[in-house]
Design an enzyme around this catalytic site. Structure first.
Site, PDB file in Angstrom:
ATOM      1  CB  VAL A  11      -0.948   0.004   1.209  1.00 53.02           C
ATOM      2  CG1 VAL A  11      -1.734   1.316   1.294  1.00 53.02           C
ATOM      3  CG2 VAL A  11      -1.917  -1.167   1.120  1.00 53.02           C
ATOM      4  CG  PHE A 155     -11.391   0.466  -1.394  1.00 51.60           C
ATOM      5  CD1 PHE A 155     -11.979  -0.530  -0.639  1.00 51.60           C
ATOM      6  CD2 PHE A 155     -11.611   1.782  -1.042  1.00 51.60           C
ATOM      7  CE1 PHE A 155     -12.784  -0.232   0.444  1.00 51.60           C
ATOM      8  CE2 PHE A 155     -12.419   2.095   0.035  1.00 51.60           C
ATOM      9  CZ  PHE A 155     -13.010   1.085   0.791  1.00 51.60           C
ATOM     10  CG  LEU A 156      -4.591   0.393  -3.673  1.00 53.58           C
ATOM     11  CD1 LEU A 156      -3.126   0.644  -3.334  1.00 53.58           C
ATOM     12  CD2 LEU A 156      -5.043   1.300  -4.815  1.00 53.58           C
ATOM     13  CG  PHE A 243     -15.186 -10.087  -7.471  1.00 55.05           C
ATOM     14  CD1 PHE A 243     -13.927 -10.474  -7.069  1.00 55.05           C
ATOM     15  CD2 PHE A 243     -15.382  -8.780  -7.877  1.00 55.05           C
ATOM     16  CE1 PHE A 243     -12.876  -9.584  -7.062  1.00 55.05           C
ATOM     17  CE2 PHE A 243     -14.343  -7.875  -7.879  1.00 55.05           C
ATOM     18  CZ  PHE A 243     -13.082  -8.273  -7.474  1.00 55.05           C
ATOM     19  CE1 TYR A 245     -15.715 -15.484 -15.349  1.00 51.94           C
ATOM     20  CE2 TYR A 245     -15.596 -13.520 -13.965  1.00 51.94           C
ATOM     21  CZ  TYR A 245     -15.804 -14.106 -15.194  1.00 51.94           C
ATOM     22  OH  TYR A 245     -16.115 -13.326 -16.280  1.00 51.94           O
ATOM     23  N   GLY A 247     -13.706 -21.194  -8.215  1.00 50.77           N
ATOM     24  CA  GLY A 247     -12.305 -21.576  -8.297  1.00 50.77           C
ATOM     25  C   GLY A 247     -11.855 -22.253  -7.029  1.00 50.77           C
ATOM     26  CB  CYS A 254      -7.216  -7.428   1.312  1.00 47.06           C
ATOM     27  SG  CYS A 254      -5.952  -6.165   1.070  1.00 47.06           S
ATOM     28  CE  LYS A 314      -5.479  -9.901  -8.284  1.00 45.98           C
ATOM     29  NZ  LYS A 314      -6.235  -8.689  -7.920  1.00 45.98           N
ATOM     30  NE  ARG A 321       0.836 -10.637   1.688  1.00 48.24           N
ATOM     31  CZ  ARG A 321       0.823  -9.305   1.800  1.00 48.24           C
ATOM     32  NH1 ARG A 321       0.903  -8.744   2.991  1.00 48.24           N
ATOM     33  NH2 ARG A 321       0.719  -8.545   0.725  1.00 48.24           N
TER      34      ARG A 321
END
Length: 431
Positions: A11, A155-156, A243, A245, A247, A254, A314, A321
């Protein structure tokens, strides 16, 4: 404007680089002198597309600097941004020791008006605790210095953080000071000019992901295809396609931490947040799904070698993490299997976490990971995995079987190509 950012992690670096890029003078403070020395040399310790060039541009222009001197940081900035880590404590609550330590440092060194801003992801009530620490430090010095307290959560999205900061879909500012509000408006004006701002709670996304994973597991048992269900659900504008999908579960720094911290906050006020508990439970279970499919296919997994494509939680990040890859690898190792892994950017991080071990081979290419493997498991949906050479995969593997944790291939095409193909919620396994 002159801005100090405490914390040179994800961040802090993204925030500092973006603020410097629009003309502000930013000083990033970190107690890790090794890290600040790296950054001063132009070496960036995290992977984020575009970040290295943005940092270099700010540093070359003299608008972005790095130091381990906390007093220098407090002296520098009108804005004092706190962007240090808040790791989960043993009971799941957010560990605020680093946030509060920075607050004390600010109070011990400030001699003029400051705007103290929490950027770290923190539970409700943290701003009051930070304000109290700053005030207590000032009182110990018998210093009468004015300051304002602001909550400004980030909100990154990892992998798209610079675009998120430069073109935010919402900026949240929490303060009881009109003066601070106007200053924050001025700070963010280059990024919010002519753009709408929305207030969105990120925990909704975690719920969406776990909900779709539950539907995928049901679809699999009913012999249905979750892809058809997803298209039908997403076509409803009240839900949308984002969101949904299915998996192998969400990870990163976060979602998992924030769900746990919100659960803990609910417990502290005597409320049973059943949905949050369910979200976490589904996500933990989903991370085991590929291992369970591998075990069901082979029966005996001991002695097998599994090729894993994708280690980061991702694409477009090296962050492992809470990554599903870690659960899969550790489960395989626990029963005596070996892993041959490849990720475009996260292999140094994997080596840092696990070190050198005989049951882990980190490979230079995706093709190399296949050599000598009994099966392929896809954990992260990197773009380069979407259109591979299936003939090469088939010839390289001891048996033509793919465990697709991200549903990136078509089951019928896999069957025609001669693979046993296991996906998430795509009906019965095709062979």
């Amino acid at each position: 404007m002159r801005i100090t950012i405490f914390g040179s992690g994800y961040v802090g670096l993204v925030t500092g680089a973006c603020l410097a890029d629009v003309g502000n003078h930013v000083l990033c403070v970190d107690i890790d002198e090794r890290k600040t020395a790296m950054l001063q040399r132009g070496e960036v310790p995290i992977h984020e597309p575009g970040l290295e060039s943005l940092i270099r541009r700010g540093a070359d222009a003299g608008r972005l600097r790095f130091t381990a001197n906390a007093k220098e940081g407090v002296d520098h900035g009108l804005f004092q941004l706190i962007a240090v880590g808040t790791p989960p404590d043993e009971d799941g609550s957010a560990d605020l020791r680093y946030v509060l330590a920075v607050a004390r440092t600010i109070g011990e060194n400030m001699n003029e008006y400051k705007v103290v801003v929490t950027k770290s992801t923190v539970p409700v009530g943290t701003a009051d605790k930070v304000r109290g620490e700053v005030r207590e430090s000032l009182d110990k010095r018998q210093a009468r210095v004015e300051f304002d307290m602001v909550s400004n959560p980030e909100f990154l999205k990892e992998g798209a953080a610079i675009a998120d900061f430069m073109k935010p879909d919402r900026v949240i500012i929490g303060t009881d000071s009109d003066r601070a509000t106007e200053l924050l408006r001025s700070l963010y004006e280059p990024f919010t000019h002519n753009r709408d701002r929305m207030i969105v709670m990120d925990v909704r996304l975690a719920t969406k992901i776990s909900f779709m994973n539950e539907l995928a597991n049901l679809a699999e048992r009913f012999g249905a295809d979750i892809e058809s269900v997803r298209i039908g659900l997403g076509s409803d504008p009240r839900i949308g396609y984002a969101f949904i999908y299915p998996g192998v579960g969400y990870g990163g720094s976060c979602f998992p931490k924030d769900v746990q911290a919100l659960q803990r906050s609910a417990q502290e006020v005597g409320y049973d947040a059943a949905i949050l508990a369910a979200v976490e439970s589904v996500n933990d279970r989903q991370k085991q799904i590929l291992f369970n499919k591998i075990k069901a296919h082979f029966g005996e997994v001991r002695g097998k070698t599994v090729a894993i494509w994708g280690l980061a939680f991702k694409p477009n990040t090296d962050d492992m993490r809470e990554a599903a890859s870690r659960v899969l690898m550790e489960s395989l190792w626990s029963v005596g299997a070996k892993v041959r892994a490849y990720d475009p950017v996260a292999m140094p991080e994997c080596l840092r976490i696990y070190g050198h071990r005989p049951d882990l081979s980190l490979c230079r290419t995706s093709h190399e990971a296949l050599q000598g493997a009994d099966a392929l498991a896809i954990v992260t949906e990197w773009r380069e995995f979407r259109s591979p050479d299936f003939d090469h995969i088939k010839s390289a593997l001891h048996s033509p079987v793919i465990f697709d944790g991200r549903n990136i291939y078509d089951p019928e095409q896999m069957a025609q190509a001669g693979f046993s193909y296991y996906a998430i919620g795509r009906g019965k396994t095709v062979t």
